[in-house]
Design an enzyme around this catalytic site. Structure first.
Site, PDB file in Angstrom:
ATOM      1  N   HIS A 178       0.865  -1.182   0.000  1.00  0.00           N
ATOM      2  CA  HIS A 178       0.000   0.000   0.000  1.00  0.00           C
ATOM      3  C   HIS A 178       0.897   1.226   0.000  1.00  0.00           C
ATOM      4  CE1 HIS A 178      -3.728   2.274   0.832  1.00  0.00           C
ATOM      5  NE2 HIS A 178      -2.893   3.108   1.429  1.00  0.00           N
ATOM      6  N   CYS A 179       0.764   2.038  -1.038  1.00  0.00           N
ATOM      7  CA  CYS A 179       1.624   3.212  -1.198  1.00  0.00           C
ATOM      8  C   CYS A 179       0.909   4.441  -0.660  1.00  0.00           C
ATOM      9  CB  CYS A 179       1.979   3.406  -2.666  1.00  0.00           C
ATOM     10  SG  CYS A 179       3.083   4.822  -2.947  1.00  0.00           S
ATOM     11  N   PRO A 180       1.418   5.057   0.404  1.00  0.00           N
ATOM     12  CA  PRO A 180       0.750   6.261   0.930  1.00  0.00           C
ATOM     13  C   PRO A 180       0.912   7.475   0.022  1.00  0.00           C
ATOM     14  CG  PRO A 180       2.784   5.839   2.129  1.00  0.00           C
ATOM     15  CD  PRO A 180       2.590   4.669   1.218  1.00  0.00           C
TER      16      PRO A 180
END
Length: 443
Positions: A178-180
């Site tokens: 999950h890429c913020p």
């Protein structure tokens, strides 16, 4: 007496007017009526856009615009044009990464059918096999055995390389991470755009970094001064050089790392968990085929139609679990209904609603009338007559103004009283009747 709560109104009828994205159980945020799906941290996307667009704008105004006159023909204009086009392309890749379904697997409305314990469905006489949902199952894929886990949230067995994202609260196929910075999970359907975004951002940083040095070099040659003095005359170039140098270490290192993952056909999640350190990677098809799979294969369609109308869920069929019968209404207060009794709210009229919780419907008791006193024993009948003859005393109320259970008797008490009366008539004495009056006399 156990009181059955009134039935609750079902919302399934109203779901027919809602779309899937309006009833979505994950943490996603939708825009344009479900056409774009983002993660719950979509606000970070605005920060990422600013980190790309603002430096390029400063570059075009303070550096590229002044280089137009230093290059002949249209080369100077092309410097600005390439920066603008490259930035637009980079932002499009960012939106394709962040605003699309990364490969979310739809949740099951009900858990799958349980299996017999130890796979033995045969049970002895009068015995029912214990049923369970195994936490891990083994599946065969292309001749390779994979262990898949059961997801309690999505109520399904995750396919190989699938994982549940705790931020988006969804199971994602070929989950990478999950890429913020993009505010979205990276999975099967957007990994290609994610890598292209990171790679193009690296090239954009190199482009700005290089032409800032070109502009400083032009100042040095035209004014015959030192590089340090030339840098002091263009502070915007100094800021951009420092900014792009730091950014190149970040996005450039990320690009190199994902090039390694693509060449070995791994995901970030698999690499961090060291799954393939001591055994062969069954997904590795060779460097060339791995790159073809990432960039040349067809992206599968989404398993979710977020704009579709919500379908009514079919009722859960009853199951037999661990020797018992589990109905769709298990856990609800339906004891009275299953016993053949009416629910209390069906028998309460307007006149009964203003009284306390001790009130019951008329069909729940047997009233003692004058003609019925002859069926009681002499002791019970004498006690009833004495209470009724007292001045100001209602025959159905006790001396404390409360309703007495002695005057509104259940059928079981009336049957017992009838038996006591028969014993008294046969000369069995009235001590039993006296004991019965003592137990039912209001205090």
């Amino acid at each position: 007496m156990y009181v059955v709560p009134p039935p609750q109104r079902s919302d399934s009828g109203s779901n027919g007017d809602l779309r899937v994205y309006q009833t979505w159980k994950g943490s996603n945020i939708f825009f344009l009526q479900g056409r774009f799906v983002f993660g719950p941290d979509v606000r970070s996307l605005a920060l990422t856009i600013c980190l790309i667009a603002v430096p390029v704008t400063i570059f075009c105004i303070f550096v590229a615009r002044k280089l137009i006159n230093d290059f002949s023909d249209s080369w100077g204009v092309s410097i600005v044009a390439v920066a603008v086009v490259f930035t637009i392309y980079d932002l499009i890749l960012l939106l394709l990464t962040s605003g699309r379904d990364p490969g979310i697997i739809p949740r099951n409305a009900h858990p799958p059918e349980p299996e017999a314990l130890d796979g033995n469905m045969d049970a002895g006489a009068g015995q029912t096999p214990q049923l369970r949902l195994p936490r891990i199952k083994e599946v065969q894929l292309n001749g390779v055995t994979f262990k898949v886990k059961y997801c309690d949230t999505c109520m399904l067995y995750r396919p190989p390389r699938c994982s549940h994202c705790s931020i988006c609260n969804n199971c994602v196929e070929r989950f990478d991470h999950h890429c913020p910075w993009v505010g979205q999970c990276i999975g099967m359907r957007n990994y290609r755009f994610f890598f292209m975004f990171v790679f193009s951002t690296t090239l954009l940083c190199i482009y700005v970094f290089a032409f800032c040095w070109v502009y400083i070099r032009k100042i040095t040659d035209s004014e015959h001064t030192t590089t340090w003095k030339a840098m002091l005359k263009t502070p915007a170039s100094i800021v951009l050089i420092i900014y792009t140098f730091i950014s190149m270490w970040f996005v450039g290192g990320l690009t190199v790392f994902h090039l390694y993952l693509i060449s070995t056909n791994q995901t970030t999640y698999e690499n961090f968990r060291y799954r393939y350190d001591r055994r062969n990677n069954p997904h590795n098809k060779g460097v060339v085929n791995n790159f073809k799979e990432t960039f040349c294969s067809t992206i599968p369609p989404s398993k979710n139609d977020f704009r579709a109308m919500v379908q009514r869920e079919p009722p859960l069929p009853p199951r037999s679990v661990a020797g018992g019968f589990m109905s769709p209404n298990m856990g609800k207060a339906n004891d009275d209904i299953e016993m053949g009794r009416k629910a209390v709210w069906a028998d309460m009229g307007p006149a009964m609603s203003d009284h306390g919780d001790g009130k019951h419907g008329n069909n729940e008791r047997l009233h003692v009338k004058d003609g019925e006193l002859g069926e009681l024993s002499p002791d019970i009948r004498t006690t009833v007559d004495e209470q009724s003859d007292r001045p100001g005393m209602h025959p159905r109320r006790s001396s404390w103004g409360r309703k007495s259970g002695s005057w509104d008797m259940s059928p079981e008490v009336m049957a017992l009283a009838a038996r006591v009366g028969e014993q008294n008539q046969n000369g069995g004495g009235s001590s039993s009747g006296g004991g019965l009056v003592t137990e039912n006399r209001p205090t």
